[in-house]
Design an enzyme around this catalytic site. Structure first.
Site, PDB file in Angstrom:
ATOM      1  N   ASP A 124       0.863  -1.204   0.000  1.00 28.17           N
ATOM      2  CA  ASP A 124       0.000   0.000   0.000  1.00 28.17           C
ATOM      3  C   ASP A 124       0.890   1.241   0.000  1.00 28.17           C
ATOM      4  O   ASP A 124       2.093   1.146   0.173  1.00 28.17           O
ATOM      5  CB  ASP A 124      -0.870  -0.001   1.271  1.00 28.17           C
ATOM      6  CG  ASP A 124      -0.015  -0.122   2.524  1.00 28.17           C
ATOM      7  OD1 ASP A 124       0.216  -1.252   2.970  1.00 28.17           O
ATOM      8  OD2 ASP A 124       0.493   0.905   3.025  1.00 28.17           O
TER       9      ASP A 124
ATOM     10  N   ASP B  32       0.631   3.646   2.255  1.00 27.83           N
ATOM     11  CA  ASP B  32       0.438   4.256   3.570  1.00 27.83           C
ATOM     12  C   ASP B  32      -0.640   5.341   3.430  1.00 27.83           C
ATOM     13  O   ASP B  32      -1.613   5.108   2.714  1.00 27.83           O
ATOM     14  CB  ASP B  32       1.779   4.776   4.133  1.00 27.83           C
ATOM     15  CG  ASP B  32       1.742   4.870   5.651  1.00 27.83           C
ATOM     16  OD1 ASP B  32       1.196   3.950   6.281  1.00 27.83           O
ATOM     17  OD2 ASP B  32       2.232   5.860   6.207  1.00 27.83           O
TER      18      ASP B  32
END
Ligand SMILES: CSC[C@H]1O[C@H](OP(=O)(O)O)[C@H](O)[C@@H]1O
Ligand SMILES: Nc1ncnc2[nH]cnc12
Length: 294
Positions: free
Chosen positions: A213, A215
């Site tokens: 991901d 973040d």
């Protein structure tokens, strides 16, 4: 081949989404007791492409244990007790860089440790040690991991700094921006004190961080969710398993001890005068200090 008594044994610490290793021969789950308590789970032993391998699911099968409650000392002690000489840590991480999208693997070479609620050393009063940590991962193992990633055509970056946060909550946006301003590449919650303890236990340690991901700093990705992370981890799990298979036979070429000094990290680290050492602690640490204190 390796010197007698130092034959490579690969330890794999599987992170989020990696709870088993397929293709192992003579596979057996083994319970290991340690003076530091229980490891995360039983350890899976076997051979992969002729290479001895020990696997430990970092959070336990079924992902039972959160990062701050992991018994890092018991995990590293148990791997050492089973003869592991080199550890490959497989970890899910958030990306702090635009050019490292989900699906990218990063072969970590530096850490910033911002954890604060974990036991970080095997040593203590009665046996004090200060190991060097300027290069916290084994560059030789990192090179072998990279070689395997190139052969498998897995998109990756050879070097990177992993920011280790306490968790279990993900970061605030201000924190995420701060870590970006420090030049960190990825963020996770588990690799410290794991890497420090592996160094104290004189084992090579390297991490392949799988980006799951962006973040929460990225303008197009407002926040991290476990759902999104797990989806990417599952998509990456086969790649992680191929990496382990490709890496395993490469270890056999090591001759003698690791030339980067991982296997001799305690040679100049013990501070406590021999007559001031606590015999009970020395005994408790037998598996860790046996090479230097016999
Ligand atoms: C499910 S995302 C958060 C979790 O995943 C990472 O763990 P690991 O390094 O064991 O893959 C991260 O550090 C968090 O613990
Ligand atoms: N964004 C993130 N922060 C901390 N740990 C993670 N593990 C996976 N993604 C993460």
């Amino acid at each position: 081949m390796a010197e007698s008594g130092t034959a490579p044994v690969l330890g794999v610490i599987g992170g989020s989404g990696v709870y088993d290793i397929d293709g192992l021969e003579n596979k057996r789950w083994v319970k290991v007791e340690t003076p530091f308590g229980d490891p995360s789970d039983e350890l899976l032993t076997g051979e992969l492409n002729g290479q001895k391998l020990v696997f430990l699911p970092r959070h336990g099968r079924g992902h039972r244990i959160p990062p701050s409650e992991l018994n890092f000392r018991a995990n590293i002690y148990a791997l050492k007790a089973l003869g592991v000489t080199e550890i490959l840590s497989v970890s899910a991480v958030g990306s702090l860089k635009e050019h490292l999208p989900p699906g990218t693997f990063v072969v970590i070479d530096q850490f910033i440790d911002r954890t604060f609620a974990r036991a970080k050393t095997f040593f203590g009063t009665g046996l004090v040690a200060h190991v060097a940590l300027g290069h916290p991962v084994c560059g030789r193992l990192g090179d072998l991991i990279e070689e395997a990633l190139v052969e498998l055509r897995i998109p990756h970056q050879r070097r990177g700094t992993y920011m280790v946060m306490e968790g279990p909550q993900f970061s605030t946006k201000a924190e995420s921006e701060l870590y970006r301003s420090w030049g960190c590449d990825v963020i996770g919650m588990t690799n410290m004190p794991e890497a420090k303890l592996a160094r104290e236990a004189e084992m090579c340690y390297a991490t392949v961080a799988m980006v799951t991901d962006f973040d929460c700093w990225h303008p197009d990705h407002d926040h991290v969710t476990v759902d999104a992370v797990i989806k990417v981890v599952i998509a990456n799990a086969d790649k992680a398993r191929s990496l382990v298979k490709q890496l395993a036979p490469k270890l056999a070429v090591r001759e003698g001890l690791c030339e980067q000094g991982c296997h001799t990290a305690l040679d100049n680290a013990l501070m406590t005068a021999p007559d001031k050492r606590d015999p009970e602690l020395v005994k408790k640490l037998g598996v860790i200090v046996g090479r230097v204190l016999g």
